[in-house]
Design a protein around this motif. Structure first.
Motif, short mmCIF file in Angstrom:
data_model
loop_
_atom_site.label_atom_id
_atom_site.label_comp_id
_atom_site.label_asym_id
_atom_site.label_seq_id
_atom_site.Cartn_x
_atom_site.Cartn_y
_atom_site.Cartn_z
N LYS A 172 0.82 -1.22 0.00
CA LYS A 172 0.00 0.00 0.00
C LYS A 172 0.85 1.27 0.00
O LYS A 172 0.32 2.37 -0.14
CB LYS A 172 -0.91 0.01 1.22
CG LYS A 172 -1.89 -1.13 1.27
CD LYS A 172 -2.66 -1.11 2.57
CE LYS A 172 -3.48 -2.37 2.74
NZ LYS A 172 -4.07 -2.45 4.08
N GLN A 173 2.16 1.12 0.20
CA GLN A 173 3.05 2.28 0.31
C GLN A 173 3.55 2.71 -1.07
O GLN A 173 3.87 1.88 -1.91
CB GLN A 173 4.25 1.95 1.20
CG GLN A 173 3.88 1.39 2.56
CD GLN A 173 2.88 2.25 3.30
OE1 GLN A 173 3.05 3.46 3.44
NE2 GLN A 173 1.82 1.63 3.79
N PRO A 174 3.63 4.02 -1.29
CA PRO A 174 4.19 4.49 -2.56
C PRO A 174 5.67 4.12 -2.66
O PRO A 174 6.37 4.06 -1.64
CB PRO A 174 4.00 6.01 -2.51
CG PRO A 174 3.74 6.34 -1.10
CD PRO A 174 3.23 5.11 -0.41
N VAL A 175 6.14 3.90 -3.88
CA VAL A 175 7.53 3.48 -4.07
C VAL A 175 8.50 4.58 -3.65
O VAL A 175 9.67 4.29 -3.39
CB VAL A 175 7.82 3.02 -5.51
CG1 VAL A 175 7.02 1.78 -5.84
CG2 VAL A 175 7.55 4.13 -6.51
N THR A 176 8.04 5.81 -3.54
CA THR A 176 8.91 6.92 -3.15
C THR A 176 9.08 7.04 -1.64
O THR A 176 9.95 7.76 -1.18
CB THR A 176 8.34 8.24 -3.69
OG1 THR A 176 6.99 8.38 -3.22
CG2 THR A 176 8.36 8.28 -5.20
N ARG A 177 8.26 6.33 -0.87
CA ARG A 177 8.32 6.44 0.58
C ARG A 177 9.53 5.69 1.14
O ARG A 177 9.79 4.55 0.79
CB ARG A 177 7.05 5.87 1.21
CG ARG A 177 7.08 6.00 2.71
CD ARG A 177 5.77 5.69 3.35
NE ARG A 177 5.91 5.85 4.79
CZ ARG A 177 5.12 5.32 5.66
NH1 ARG A 177 4.10 4.61 5.26
NH2 ARG A 177 5.32 5.50 6.95
N VAL A 178 10.26 6.36 2.04
CA VAL A 178 11.38 5.72 2.73
C VAL A 178 10.79 5.04 3.97
O VAL A 178 10.17 5.68 4.80
CB VAL A 178 12.45 6.76 3.14
CG1 VAL A 178 13.56 6.10 3.93
CG2 VAL A 178 12.98 7.46 1.91
N VAL A 179 10.98 3.75 4.05
CA VAL A 179 10.36 2.94 5.11
C VAL A 179 11.37 2.67 6.21
O VAL A 179 12.50 2.28 5.94
CB VAL A 179 9.84 1.61 4.52
CG1 VAL A 179 9.24 0.75 5.59
CG2 VAL A 179 8.84 1.88 3.42
N LYS A 180 10.95 2.88 7.46
CA LYS A 180 11.80 2.57 8.60
C LYS A 180 11.54 1.12 8.99
O LYS A 180 10.41 0.71 9.18
CB LYS A 180 11.48 3.52 9.76
CG LYS A 180 12.43 3.35 10.91
CD LYS A 180 12.24 4.42 11.96
CE LYS A 180 13.25 4.23 13.05
NZ LYS A 180 13.30 5.36 13.97
N ILE A 181 12.61 0.37 9.13
CA ILE A 181 12.52 -1.06 9.43
C ILE A 181 12.82 -1.29 10.90
O ILE A 181 13.76 -0.71 11.44
CB ILE A 181 13.52 -1.86 8.55
CG1 ILE A 181 13.27 -1.60 7.07
CG2 ILE A 181 13.48 -3.34 8.88
CD1 ILE A 181 11.91 -1.97 6.56
N ARG A 182 12.03 -2.14 11.52
CA ARG A 182 12.27 -2.50 12.93
C ARG A 182 12.85 -3.90 13.00
O ARG A 182 12.38 -4.81 12.33
CB ARG A 182 10.95 -2.47 13.70
CG ARG A 182 10.39 -1.11 13.83
CD ARG A 182 9.21 -1.10 14.78
NE ARG A 182 8.58 0.21 14.73
CZ ARG A 182 7.31 0.39 14.53
NH1 ARG A 182 6.49 -0.61 14.39
NH2 ARG A 182 6.81 1.61 14.50
#
Length: 92
Positions: free
Chosen positions: A77-87
């Motif tokens: 569901k996240q846009p490809v431009t979003r930087v995702v924080k990983i836990r």
């Protein structure tokens, strides 16, 4: 390199090479998968290289894993431009 992540199926995203059997466990010349940075980081945050080699050595096995299923449902569901924080996993 841009393309489609083999794990989350998002298109038009920068890809990394994921050794399905980690290199340190003999996977240098074995099959690879092209994963986006977010999926690649998440896989390694959740699982040790040993567990990846023993239990999650194909894209289909990773897609069928319960913890990764939850993540995949969200990341798609996240846009490809979003930087995702990983836990990191608490149980790793």
């Amino acid at each position: 390199m841009e393309g489609t992540c083999e794990l989350c199926d998002r298109n038009g995203i920068e890809l990394t090479i994921h050794h399905l059997t980690p290199r340190e466990l003999g996977g240098s010349l074995l099959p690879i998968a092209y994963l986006c940075k977010s999926c690649h980081k998440q896989v390694h945050a959740l699982y040790s290289n040993r567990e990846l080699a023993i239990r999650l050595y194909t894209v289909l096995l990773m897609k069928d894993d319960e913890a990764l299923k939850k993540y995949l449902k969200w990341i798609k569901k996240q846009p490809v431009t979003r930087v995702v924080k990983i836990r990191k996993s608490k149980t790793k």
